[in-house]
Motif scaffolding. Structure first.
Motif, PDB file in Angstrom:
ATOM      1  N   SER A  45       0.825  -1.199   0.000  1.00  0.00           N
ATOM      2  CA  SER A  45       0.000   0.000   0.000  1.00  0.00           C
ATOM      3  C   SER A  45       0.862   1.254   0.000  1.00  0.00           C
ATOM      4  O   SER A  45       0.600   2.204  -0.746  1.00  0.00           O
ATOM      5  CB  SER A  45      -0.917  -0.008   1.222  1.00  0.00           C
ATOM      6  OG  SER A  45      -1.662   1.173   1.297  1.00  0.00           O
ATOM      7  N   ARG A  46       1.897   1.261   0.821  1.00  0.00           N
ATOM      8  CA  ARG A  46       2.799   2.417   0.867  1.00  0.00           C
ATOM      9  C   ARG A  46       3.553   2.577  -0.449  1.00  0.00           C
ATOM     10  O   ARG A  46       3.742   3.693  -0.927  1.00  0.00           O
ATOM     11  CB  ARG A  46       3.776   2.273   2.033  1.00  0.00           C
ATOM     12  CG  ARG A  46       3.100   2.475   3.363  1.00  0.00           C
ATOM     13  CD  ARG A  46       4.074   2.388   4.506  1.00  0.00           C
ATOM     14  NE  ARG A  46       3.354   2.599   5.763  1.00  0.00           N
ATOM     15  CZ  ARG A  46       3.726   2.116   6.924  1.00  0.00           C
ATOM     16  NH1 ARG A  46       4.836   1.399   7.022  1.00  0.00           N
ATOM     17  NH2 ARG A  46       3.016   2.352   8.008  1.00  0.00           N
ATOM     18  N   SER A  47       3.971   1.465  -1.048  1.00  0.00           N
ATOM     19  CA  SER A  47       4.657   1.504  -2.328  1.00  0.00           C
ATOM     20  C   SER A  47       3.741   2.068  -3.411  1.00  0.00           C
ATOM     21  O   SER A  47       4.160   2.882  -4.238  1.00  0.00           O
ATOM     22  CB  SER A  47       5.115   0.099  -2.720  1.00  0.00           C
ATOM     23  OG  SER A  47       5.637   0.084  -4.014  1.00  0.00           O
ATOM     24  N   MET A  48       2.500   1.674  -3.375  1.00  0.00           N
ATOM     25  CA  MET A  48       1.535   2.147  -4.354  1.00  0.00           C
ATOM     26  C   MET A  48       1.320   3.650  -4.202  1.00  0.00           C
ATOM     27  O   MET A  48       1.285   4.388  -5.189  1.00  0.00           O
ATOM     28  CB  MET A  48       0.219   1.400  -4.177  1.00  0.00           C
ATOM     29  CG  MET A  48      -0.748   1.573  -5.270  1.00  0.00           C
ATOM     30  SD  MET A  48      -2.075   0.382  -5.038  1.00  0.00           S
ATOM     31  CE  MET A  48      -3.179   0.891  -6.316  1.00  0.00           C
ATOM     32  N   ALA A  49       1.195   4.118  -2.983  1.00  0.00           N
ATOM     33  CA  ALA A  49       0.997   5.542  -2.735  1.00  0.00           C
ATOM     34  C   ALA A  49       2.223   6.348  -3.160  1.00  0.00           C
ATOM     35  O   ALA A  49       2.105   7.450  -3.698  1.00  0.00           O
ATOM     36  CB  ALA A  49       0.685   5.776  -1.260  1.00  0.00           C
ATOM     37  N   ALA A  50       3.407   5.816  -2.938  1.00  0.00           N
ATOM     38  CA  ALA A  50       4.645   6.522  -3.259  1.00  0.00           C
ATOM     39  C   ALA A  50       4.928   6.552  -4.760  1.00  0.00           C
ATOM     40  O   ALA A  50       5.674   7.406  -5.231  1.00  0.00           O
ATOM     41  CB  ALA A  50       5.820   5.881  -2.533  1.00  0.00           C
ATOM     42  N   ASN A  51       4.345   5.630  -5.522  1.00  0.00           N
ATOM     43  CA  ASN A  51       4.608   5.533  -6.953  1.00  0.00           C
ATOM     44  C   ASN A  51       3.426   5.985  -7.803  1.00  0.00           C
ATOM     45  O   ASN A  51       3.226   5.483  -8.910  1.00  0.00           O
ATOM     46  CB  ASN A  51       4.997   4.094  -7.322  1.00  0.00           C
ATOM     47  CG  ASN A  51       6.325   3.710  -6.743  1.00  0.00           C
ATOM     48  OD1 ASN A  51       7.290   4.453  -6.864  1.00  0.00           O
ATOM     49  ND2 ASN A  51       6.379   2.567  -6.090  1.00  0.00           N
ATOM     50  N   GLY A  52       2.650   6.903  -7.300  1.00  0.00           N
ATOM     51  CA  GLY A  52       1.546   7.446  -8.086  1.00  0.00           C
ATOM     52  C   GLY A  52       0.444   6.455  -8.385  1.00  0.00           C
ATOM     53  O   GLY A  52      -0.194   6.526  -9.428  1.00  0.00           O
ATOM     54  N   GLY A  53       0.203   5.509  -7.523  1.00  0.00           N
ATOM     55  CA  GLY A  53      -0.879   4.543  -7.710  1.00  0.00           C
ATOM     56  C   GLY A  53      -0.465   3.299  -8.463  1.00  0.00           C
ATOM     57  O   GLY A  53      -1.296   2.481  -8.821  1.00  0.00           O
ATOM     58  N   ARG A  54       0.831   3.129  -8.690  1.00  0.00           N
ATOM     59  CA  ARG A  54       1.315   1.940  -9.390  1.00  0.00           C
ATOM     60  C   ARG A  54       1.979   1.002  -8.396  1.00  0.00           C
ATOM     61  O   ARG A  54       2.644   1.435  -7.470  1.00  0.00           O
ATOM     62  CB  ARG A  54       2.319   2.323 -10.462  1.00  0.00           C
ATOM     63  CG  ARG A  54       1.701   3.120 -11.563  1.00  0.00           C
ATOM     64  CD  ARG A  54       2.711   3.439 -12.617  1.00  0.00           C
ATOM     65  NE  ARG A  54       2.097   4.284 -13.631  1.00  0.00           N
ATOM     66  CZ  ARG A  54       2.765   4.930 -14.532  1.00  0.00           C
ATOM     67  NH1 ARG A  54       4.078   4.858 -14.561  1.00  0.00           N
ATOM     68  NH2 ARG A  54       2.138   5.672 -15.411  1.00  0.00           N
ATOM     69  N   LEU A  55       1.814  -0.270  -8.641  1.00  0.00           N
ATOM     70  CA  LEU A  55       2.384  -1.277  -7.764  1.00  0.00           C
ATOM     71  C   LEU A  55       3.074  -2.331  -8.610  1.00  0.00           C
ATOM     72  O   LEU A  55       2.514  -2.819  -9.585  1.00  0.00           O
ATOM     73  CB  LEU A  55       1.276  -1.934  -6.929  1.00  0.00           C
ATOM     74  CG  LEU A  55       1.689  -3.018  -5.953  1.00  0.00           C
ATOM     75  CD1 LEU A  55       2.571  -2.442  -4.859  1.00  0.00           C
ATOM     76  CD2 LEU A  55       0.462  -3.647  -5.332  1.00  0.00           C
ATOM     77  N   THR A  56       4.318  -2.640  -8.263  1.00  0.00           N
ATOM     78  CA  THR A  56       5.070  -3.675  -8.968  1.00  0.00           C
ATOM     79  C   THR A  56       5.186  -4.885  -8.056  1.00  0.00           C
ATOM     80  O   THR A  56       5.631  -4.766  -6.920  1.00  0.00           O
ATOM     81  CB  THR A  56       6.482  -3.174  -9.334  1.00  0.00           C
ATOM     82  OG1 THR A  56       6.350  -2.012 -10.151  1.00  0.00           O
ATOM     83  CG2 THR A  56       7.256  -4.234 -10.090  1.00  0.00           C
ATOM     84  N   ILE A  57       4.767  -6.031  -8.565  1.00  0.00           N
ATOM     85  CA  ILE A  57       4.850  -7.269  -7.796  1.00  0.00           C
ATOM     86  C   ILE A  57       5.854  -8.184  -8.473  1.00  0.00           C
ATOM     87  O   ILE A  57       5.746  -8.467  -9.660  1.00  0.00           O
ATOM     88  CB  ILE A  57       3.469  -7.961  -7.706  1.00  0.00           C
ATOM     89  CG1 ILE A  57       2.477  -7.041  -7.016  1.00  0.00           C
ATOM     90  CG2 ILE A  57       3.581  -9.295  -6.987  1.00  0.00           C
ATOM     91  CD1 ILE A  57       1.066  -7.563  -6.990  1.00  0.00           C
ATOM     92  N   LYS A  58       6.825  -8.647  -7.710  1.00  0.00           N
ATOM     93  CA  LYS A  58       7.830  -9.567  -8.213  1.00  0.00           C
ATOM     94  C   LYS A  58       7.524 -10.958  -7.667  1.00  0.00           C
ATOM     95  O   LYS A  58       7.478 -11.158  -6.467  1.00  0.00           O
ATOM     96  CB  LYS A  58       9.232  -9.121  -7.795  1.00  0.00           C
ATOM     97  CG  LYS A  58       9.622  -7.793  -8.383  1.00  0.00           C
ATOM     98  CD  LYS A  58      11.009  -7.391  -7.928  1.00  0.00           C
ATOM     99  CE  LYS A  58      11.368  -6.013  -8.469  1.00  0.00           C
ATOM    100  NZ  LYS A  58      12.691  -5.577  -8.007  1.00  0.00           N
ATOM    101  N   LEU A  59       7.302 -11.895  -8.565  1.00  0.00           N
ATOM    102  CA  LEU A  59       7.000 -13.258  -8.159  1.00  0.00           C
ATOM    103  C   LEU A  59       8.296 -14.056  -8.025  1.00  0.00           C
ATOM    104  O   LEU A  59       9.203 -13.920  -8.855  1.00  0.00           O
ATOM    105  CB  LEU A  59       6.089 -13.933  -9.176  1.00  0.00           C
ATOM    106  CG  LEU A  59       4.731 -13.258  -9.380  1.00  0.00           C
ATOM    107  CD1 LEU A  59       3.959 -13.971 -10.473  1.00  0.00           C
ATOM    108  CD2 LEU A  59       3.936 -13.224  -8.101  1.00  0.00           C
ATOM    109  N   GLN A  60       8.344 -14.865  -7.001  1.00  0.00           N
ATOM    110  CA  GLN A  60       9.504 -15.723  -6.787  1.00  0.00           C
ATOM    111  C   GLN A  60       9.047 -17.166  -6.960  1.00  0.00           C
ATOM    112  O   GLN A  60       7.975 -17.552  -6.491  1.00  0.00           O
ATOM    113  CB  GLN A  60      10.063 -15.522  -5.377  1.00  0.00           C
ATOM    114  CG  GLN A  60      10.571 -14.111  -5.148  1.00  0.00           C
ATOM    115  CD  GLN A  60      11.030 -13.925  -3.701  1.00  0.00           C
ATOM    116  OE1 GLN A  60      10.910 -14.807  -2.889  1.00  0.00           O
ATOM    117  NE2 GLN A  60      11.550 -12.755  -3.415  1.00  0.00           N
ATOM    118  N   PRO A  61       9.865 -17.987  -7.621  1.00  0.00           N
ATOM    119  CA  PRO A  61       9.490 -19.387  -7.771  1.00  0.00           C
ATOM    120  C   PRO A  61       9.452 -20.109  -6.426  1.00  0.00           C
ATOM    121  O   PRO A  61      10.210 -19.767  -5.517  1.00  0.00           O
ATOM    122  CB  PRO A  61      10.570 -19.960  -8.683  1.00  0.00           C
ATOM    123  CG  PRO A  61      11.710 -19.010  -8.600  1.00  0.00           C
ATOM    124  CD  PRO A  61      11.148 -17.682  -8.226  1.00  0.00           C
TER     125      PRO A  61
END
Length: 63
Positions: A45-61
């Protein structure tokens, strides 16, 4: 009898179930996995707020 209602339907509890549920809500302790999940959600949520409403999710195997 206790009745808990919300927008998606209704849950009806008997007296004994209602007392047990109320005690769980009042005195229950969250599991470690729930705490970790909430922590990750707050970070996202904090990442999304700090990046103008964008969120990057990195998937790990899975290991």
């Amino acid at each position: 009898m206790a009745i808990k209602s919300h927008a998606f339907g209704r849950v009806t509890l008997t007296k004994q179930d209602a007392k047990k549920f109320q005690a769980q809500v009042t005195y229950g302790k969250p599991k470690a996995a729930a705490k970790e999940s909430a922590k990750r959600g707050v970070e996202m949520s904090r990442s999304m707020a700090a990046n103008g409403g964008r969120l990057t999710i990195k998937l790990q195997p899975a290991e």
